[in-house]
Write an enzyme that holds these catalytic residues in place. Structure first.
Site, PDB file in Angstrom:
ATOM      1  N   GLU A  16     -34.273  55.423  82.727  1.00  0.00           N
ATOM      2  CA  GLU A  16     -33.567  54.156  82.462  1.00  0.00           C
ATOM      3  C   GLU A  16     -34.547  52.988  82.384  1.00  0.00           C
ATOM      4  OE1 GLU A  16     -31.308  52.143  81.794  1.00  0.00           O
ATOM      5  OE2 GLU A  16     -29.296  52.877  82.214  1.00  0.00           O
ATOM      6  N   ARG A  98     -25.401  50.450  94.341  1.00  0.00           N
ATOM      7  CA  ARG A  98     -26.850  50.423  94.127  1.00  0.00           C
ATOM      8  C   ARG A  98     -27.130  49.575  92.893  1.00  0.00           C
ATOM      9  NH1 ARG A  98     -28.288  52.977  89.575  1.00  0.00           N
ATOM     10  NH2 ARG A  98     -27.157  54.804  88.842  1.00  0.00           N
ATOM     11  N   ASN A 151     -24.660  46.988  83.164  1.00  0.00           N
ATOM     12  CA  ASN A 151     -25.660  47.580  82.277  1.00  0.00           C
ATOM     13  C   ASN A 151     -26.344  46.538  81.402  1.00  0.00           C
ATOM     14  OD1 ASN A 151     -26.706  50.280  82.215  1.00  0.00           O
ATOM     15  ND2 ASN A 151     -24.610  51.010  82.134  1.00  0.00           N
ATOM     16  N   ASP A 205     -24.413  51.440  77.118  1.00  0.00           N
ATOM     17  CA  ASP A 205     -25.278  51.490  78.294  1.00  0.00           C
ATOM     18  C   ASP A 205     -26.321  50.382  78.194  1.00  0.00           C
ATOM     19  OD1 ASP A 205     -26.974  52.417  80.452  1.00  0.00           O
ATOM     20  OD2 ASP A 205     -26.102  54.405  80.227  1.00  0.00           O
TER      21      ASP A 205
END
Length: 308
Positions: A16, A98, A151, A205
């Site tokens: 990511e 998180r 995101n 995303d």
């Protein structure tokens, strides 16, 4: 357009947060559940790792040295030489969240969001995440609440608008952006994939923006990156990523910022899916795009340790 795999199976979990560091001409990215920050040098093909003690959602360089990262529920500074970790802020006290994606705005503030557990699934998971803004004086501000999966982020070249993705409702938003204060207002849905086939559109995303002001959006579970016109919401192009389905994010890189680096996930990919998508977790590079990106912004502010 040409797609190539530059780091095969780079991430053991969720690859990511790609960020092109134009100072060193290297690619920063994270391996979330492996608690790792990774740096890839295209010239030497070297791939180095900084190991941390909790999940790592994003990483960006700091102008004063080192890196800012989202580690667990904390924003931290990682020293570039000693790798010493300094906790700056802890958020979402009492919640099972998180940090996920994060990025710097044109003024050098860090924007980073959180997410809760993906249970029972992405669509029906609890919306207990938030989007935060780390200012240049080191103070932290809550900007958006009730987020599912925080995101992608991007800003227009004129600093008038900020784009933001919550993957849970499968929507991309546009906010009016006040560059002097960092305040946002007038939320508007510009792309809505809710109800559309997952195989074609996936879950929006990570995201980046090109010099023409068009958005490039990673489509999780759809094996592609889609280029959208934020004015109309229309799809302009799509890039098929071979042998990987769970596409997580993208950024422009290369010395001319004319290459698109794409990350994806191998986390909890079952064997039958891995057989079909053997490059899950890899890093890809797309060339011959015909467009370029802008330099990625870095944190321009103070490094202030959290008072215990």
């Amino acid at each position: 357009m040409a797609v190539e795999c530059v780091i095969k199976n780079a991430a053991k979990s969720v690859g990511e947060g790609p960020h092109w560091d134009d100072v060193t001409n290297t690619l920063l990215y994270v391996d979330i559940q492996e608690n790792a920050i990774r740096r890839y040098c295209p010239e030497s093909k070297e791939n180095s790792t900084i190991q941390l003690d909790d999940t790592v959602g994003f990483v960006v360089p700091a102008r004063k040295g080192g890196l800012i990262a989202g580690v667990g529920r904390c924003l931290v500074h990682v020293d570039g030489d000693s790798k010493k970790v300094t906790k700056l802020h802890e958020v979402d006290h009492g919640l099972q969240t998180r940090f996920n994606d994060g990025k710097c705005d044109p003024q050098g503030r860090v924007w980073a969001g959180t997410m809760g557990p993906v249970e029972p699934d992405v669509v029906n998971m609890p919306k207990i995440g938030s989007l935060y803004r780390l200012d240049l004086d080191g103070s932290l501000h809550t900007m958006v609440k009730d987020v599912g999966v925080s995101n992608g982020l991007a800003w227009t070249a004129d600093d008038k608008f900020m784009f933001y993705i919550d993957s849970t409702p499968r929507q991309i938003y546009r906010y009016d952006f006040e560059k002097s204060t960092g305040n946002i207002s007038n939320k508007k849905v510009i792309v809505d994939s809710a109800g559309k086939p997952i195989n074609d559109y996936g879950f929006p995303d990570g995201m980046t923006i090109d010099t023409e002001g068009k958005l490039w959006v990673a489509c999780f579970s759809a094996s592609k990156v889609i280029r959208y016109d934020p004015e109309t919401g229309h799809q302009l192009q799509s890039i098929y990523i071979p042998s990987a389905s769970r596409i997580t994010s993208c950024c422009f890189g290369g010395k001319n910022l004319d290459e698109l680096y794409v990350t994806c996930s191998a986390h909890e990919v079952p064997p039958e899916e891995f057989e079909k998508y053997p490059l899950s977790g890899s890093v890809f590079r797309v060339t011959q795009l015909g467009v370029k990106g802008r330099k990625a912004h870095v944190y321009e502010g103070e490094i202030k340790a959290l008072n215990k």
